[in-house]
Motif scaffolding. Structure first.
Motif, mmCIF file in Angstrom:
data_model
loop_
_atom_site.group_PDB
_atom_site.id
_atom_site.type_symbol
_atom_site.label_atom_id
_atom_site.label_comp_id
_atom_site.label_asym_id
_atom_site.label_seq_id
_atom_site.Cartn_x
_atom_site.Cartn_y
_atom_site.Cartn_z
ATOM 1 N N ALA A 87 5.477 4.706 6.952
ATOM 2 C CA ALA A 87 5.700 5.430 5.697
ATOM 3 C C ALA A 87 7.149 5.304 5.279
ATOM 4 C CB ALA A 87 5.329 6.902 5.857
ATOM 5 N N SER A 88 7.386 5.450 3.972
ATOM 6 C CA SER A 88 8.737 5.543 3.423
ATOM 7 C C SER A 88 8.867 6.863 2.684
ATOM 8 C CB SER A 88 9.033 4.383 2.470
ATOM 9 O OG SER A 88 9.299 3.195 3.179
ATOM 10 N N ALA A 89 9.977 7.558 2.934
ATOM 11 C CA ALA A 89 10.173 8.891 2.368
ATOM 12 C C ALA A 89 11.581 9.019 1.799
ATOM 13 C CB ALA A 89 9.920 9.960 3.428
ATOM 14 N N ARG A 90 11.803 10.114 1.082
ATOM 15 C CA ARG A 90 13.073 10.349 0.395
ATOM 16 C C ARG A 90 13.512 11.786 0.589
ATOM 17 N NH1 ARG A 90 16.118 9.104 -2.174
ATOM 18 N NH2 ARG A 90 15.851 8.771 -4.390
ATOM 19 N N LEU A 112 -2.866 9.480 10.827
ATOM 20 C CA LEU A 112 -4.107 9.861 11.497
ATOM 21 C C LEU A 112 -5.213 8.840 11.294
ATOM 22 C CD1 LEU A 112 -4.037 13.637 10.481
ATOM 23 C CD2 LEU A 112 -3.000 12.532 12.472
ATOM 24 N N GLY A 113 -4.894 7.751 10.574
ATOM 25 C CA GLY A 113 -5.869 6.689 10.361
ATOM 26 C C GLY A 113 -6.691 6.899 9.106
ATOM 27 N N GLY A 114 -7.088 5.797 8.491
ATOM 28 C CA GLY A 114 -7.947 5.868 7.317
ATOM 29 C C GLY A 114 -7.316 6.528 6.114
ATOM 30 N N GLY A 115 -5.980 6.507 6.023
ATOM 31 C CA GLY A 115 -5.293 7.154 4.911
ATOM 32 C C GLY A 115 -4.994 8.620 5.137
ATOM 33 N N ASP A 116 -5.464 9.192 6.256
ATOM 34 C CA ASP A 116 -5.164 10.590 6.578
ATOM 35 C C ASP A 116 -3.780 10.680 7.225
ATOM 36 O OD1 ASP A 116 -7.684 11.101 5.678
ATOM 37 O OD2 ASP A 116 -8.556 11.502 7.649
ATOM 38 N N VAL A 117 -2.992 11.654 6.814
ATOM 39 C CA VAL A 117 -1.653 11.837 7.373
ATOM 40 C C VAL A 117 -1.343 13.323 7.476
ATOM 41 C CG1 VAL A 117 -0.735 9.661 6.464
ATOM 42 C CG2 VAL A 117 -0.523 11.745 5.111
ATOM 43 N N GLY A 126 0.817 -1.208 0.000
ATOM 44 C CA GLY A 126 0.000 0.000 0.000
ATOM 45 C C GLY A 126 0.846 1.251 0.000
ATOM 46 N N GLY A 127 0.292 2.307 0.532
ATOM 47 C CA GLY A 127 1.041 3.552 0.626
ATOM 48 C C GLY A 127 0.265 4.773 0.204
ATOM 49 N N GLY A 128 -0.702 4.606 -0.707
ATOM 50 C CA GLY A 128 -1.455 5.761 -1.165
ATOM 51 C C GLY A 128 -0.667 6.622 -2.131
ATOM 52 N N GLU A 129 -1.269 7.729 -2.537
ATOM 53 C CA GLU A 129 -0.609 8.663 -3.444
ATOM 54 C C GLU A 129 0.527 9.387 -2.719
ATOM 55 O OE1 GLU A 129 -1.086 9.299 -6.772
ATOM 56 O OE2 GLU A 129 -2.253 7.446 -6.611
ATOM 57 N N PRO A 130 1.641 9.665 -3.410
ATOM 58 C CA PRO A 130 2.757 10.363 -2.765
ATOM 59 C C PRO A 130 2.345 11.708 -2.182
ATOM 60 C CG PRO A 130 3.433 9.469 -4.887
ATOM 61 C CD PRO A 130 1.946 9.295 -4.806
ATOM 62 N N VAL A 131 2.979 12.062 -1.081
ATOM 63 C CA VAL A 131 2.802 13.379 -0.480
ATOM 64 C C VAL A 131 3.996 14.239 -0.869
ATOM 65 C CG1 VAL A 131 2.789 14.674 1.681
ATOM 66 C CG2 VAL A 131 1.374 12.631 1.455
ATOM 67 N N HIS A 132 3.726 15.349 -1.546
ATOM 68 C CA HIS A 132 4.783 16.281 -1.940
ATOM 69 C C HIS A 132 4.872 17.367 -0.870
ATOM 70 C CE1 HIS A 132 5.615 14.760 -6.027
ATOM 71 N NE2 HIS A 132 4.360 14.345 -5.960
ATOM 72 N N ILE A 140 10.184 14.116 -0.312
ATOM 73 C CA ILE A 140 8.929 13.589 -0.833
ATOM 74 C C ILE A 140 8.601 12.327 -0.038
ATOM 75 C CG2 ILE A 140 10.115 12.255 -2.625
ATOM 76 C CD1 ILE A 140 7.701 12.559 -4.413
ATOM 77 N N VAL A 141 7.317 12.026 0.105
ATOM 78 C CA VAL A 141 6.887 10.803 0.790
ATOM 79 C C VAL A 141 6.167 9.928 -0.236
ATOM 80 C CG1 VAL A 141 5.774 9.859 2.846
ATOM 81 C CG2 VAL A 141 6.516 12.245 2.824
ATOM 82 N N PRO A 142 6.902 9.037 -0.921
ATOM 83 C CA PRO A 142 6.262 8.212 -1.950
ATOM 84 C C PRO A 142 5.202 7.268 -1.401
ATOM 85 C CG PRO A 142 8.652 8.231 -2.218
ATOM 86 C CD PRO A 142 8.351 8.835 -0.884
ATOM 87 N N ARG A 143 5.381 6.818 -0.142
ATOM 88 C CA ARG A 143 4.448 5.849 0.437
ATOM 89 C C ARG A 143 4.022 6.339 1.817
ATOM 90 N NH1 ARG A 143 8.586 1.073 -1.471
ATOM 91 N NH2 ARG A 143 8.267 1.392 -3.709
ATOM 92 N N PRO A 144 3.084 7.291 1.857
ATOM 93 C CA PRO A 144 2.744 7.937 3.130
ATOM 94 C C PRO A 144 1.863 7.113 4.055
ATOM 95 C CG PRO A 144 1.421 8.845 1.360
ATOM 96 C CD PRO A 144 2.409 7.921 0.712
ATOM 97 N N SER A 145 1.155 6.123 3.514
ATOM 98 C CA SER A 145 0.228 5.329 4.340
ATOM 99 C C SER A 145 0.464 3.846 4.094
ATOM 100 C CB SER A 145 -1.223 5.696 4.018
ATOM 101 O OG SER A 145 -1.471 7.060 4.246
ATOM 102 N N ALA A 146 1.715 3.427 4.216
ATOM 103 C CA ALA A 146 2.073 2.038 3.949
ATOM 104 C C ALA A 146 1.773 1.161 5.163
ATOM 105 C CB ALA A 146 3.545 1.935 3.569
#
Length: 459
Positions: free
Chosen positions: A306-309, A326-331, A256-262, A279-285
């Protein structure tokens, strides 16, 4: 020039099954490879290309490794070969190497493209076993075709192109939902102003109420892997994170991870015009696997993280960072920093904030422009960010308890030192408010007790 933002890749999954016979045995065992492949460029029949291979190796009673990793060379016309090489670990802890190839025969294209002879050897080169595996066309062809993808550049790939004076980081943080234990992996490529580039890093475990356990790995050379990070026994390639550092060992799978967070503007990451960008490519992994530290074993099942760069010219003069699940994909992702550049180093911390709520990133637009309406007060053991994001008011309060915070020495490419104070057991309070008449009314509030991931960097 920065790497092309238009370059495509080819990714697909493949299952190979068949018979495998161990050396010294007179009977076959079933063997199964569940593989994920990531190749540079768009794969074409006349291609001769090589990319990353990760997956799961299963031989009942002998091997069951979810963290196998290696390479795949695809050259069906130019070399009439598709070669698989992969390292994995047996049930007895022995490191093993698989080597196999499909020999493409134009007279029997289907059979030769779906048959894979393999040989497995130990670290000393002794043959441990041999097998013959096949791709099941009837069962898996439709799934194979439907699963093929041609995505854009992988943000987890290294951006370094040989320049001196660069720093590149891959980092992963997570929290075990059962015990509350935090885990931090820091993988780093350092290209000094003079000398050879080197890779190193550390792993840290944060048991609740205890001092963190930290162990370093490296330095090693840098072989410029096409995918992710590889340094000695440590790897973050595809969805696998494996390695050992001192008394800490880990074998994890990331899904998983969701859409990247810029957190920084997208243009800053792609153009490399700023001194550094994140950048956070996998913010909700979600992470599954095992972390061993000392004589303790932490078994992870659905651990959020999460995994970030980070890529740039070095660390900031002073900084604060937060990742709050924050749960449910919220970060909530925050980087507040003061640059080391002359002139810029006299400015107050610039807080870059991305709050993802119900799939929407606040504030919308360029994070650098939004930062003008925010203020960060950086300190220890507590720090805050407050101000306006769009038409809302935001308050973020972070507390890093000293007994659950670890101090780690950093070094810039020019050798300048810094100290990072990190805790994967931080307390966090986030308040989002809307206008109500002449005042503000709380719209959402989140509290994290010991599950926030935070750090403060000082010089």
């Amino acid at each position: 020039m920065a790497p092309s933002t238009r370059a495509r890749r080819t990714t697909f999954d493949e299952v190979m099954e068949g018979a495998f016979r161990l050396a010294g045995e007179d009977r076959d065992r079933p063997m199964r490879l569940d593989l994920s492949i990531d190749l540079p460029g768009v794969l074409r029949p006349w291609s001769d290309t090589e990319g990353a291979l990760t997956g799961h190796v299963r031989v009942p009673g002998w091997a069951d490794d979810h963290s196998a990793a290696g390479r795949l060379r695809v050259a069906p016309l130019t070399a009439r070969r598709i070669r698989y090489t992969m390292d994995f670990t047996g049930r007895d802890g022995r490191r093993l190497h698989l080597d196999g190839w499909k020999s493409i025969d134009p007279r029997r294209p289907v059979r030769s493209m779906t048959t894979l002879p393999v040989t497995v050897t130990g670290e000393d080169g002794t043959v441990a076993g041999e097998g013959l595996l096949r791709f099941d066309l009837r069962r898996d062809l439709a799934r194979f075709i439907a699963g093929a993808r041609f995505p854009g550049p992988d943000p987890m790939r290294s951006r370094w192109r040989g320049q001196a004076g660069r720093l590149e980081v891959w980092y992963t943080t997570l929290t075990d939902p059962v015990t509350g234990t935090g885990f931090w992996l820091h993988h780093e490529l350092l290209a000094p102003a003079g000398g050879e580039a080197r890779s190193h890093g550390w792993a840290t475990v944060f048991p609740p109420g205890e001092r963190p356990v930290l162990a370093r790995f490296g330095p090693y050379g840098w072989d410029r892997p096409e995918a992710g990070f590889l340094a000695g026994p440590v790897a973050h390639v595809g969805d696998r994170l494996t390695g050992t550092a001192g008394t800490i060992a880990w074998s994890l799978r990331e899904t998983g991870g969701g859409e990247p967070v810029h957190t920084f503007p997208r243009w800053a990451w792609e153009s490399e015009l700023l001194p550094a960008a994140q950048i956070v490519p996998r913010p909700s992994a979600v992470y599954d696997g095992v972390v061993r530290f000392g004589d303790r074993v932490l078994e992870l099942d659905g651990a959020p993280g999460a995994s970030a760069r980070i890529y740039g010219h070095g660390n900031a003069r002073r900084w604060a960072w937060l990742h709050a699940d924050l749960g449910g994909g919220d970060v909530c992702e925050i980087v507040a920093a003061v640059s080391t550049r002359p002139g810029l180093n006299r400015l107050p911390p610039l807080p870059l904030v991305r709050l993802r709520v119900d799939g929407e990133d606040l504030a919308t637009g360029d994070p650098l422009l939004a930062a003008r309406r925010l203020k960060a007060d950086i300190g220890l053991p507590a720090w805050t960010v407050r101000g306006r994001i769009g038409d809302r008011a935001l308050l973020v309060e972070v507390t890093q308890h000293p007994e659950e915070t670890v101090a780690v020495d950093y070094a810039d490419p020019d050798g300048a030192p810094a100290v990072c104070h990190n805790s994967e057991r931080a307390d966090v309070r986030i308040v989002l408010a809307r206008r109500a008449g002449r005042g503000w009314e709380t719209e959402r509030e989140w509290r994290l007790d010991g599950t926030g991931h935070a750090e403060v960097g000082l010089r």
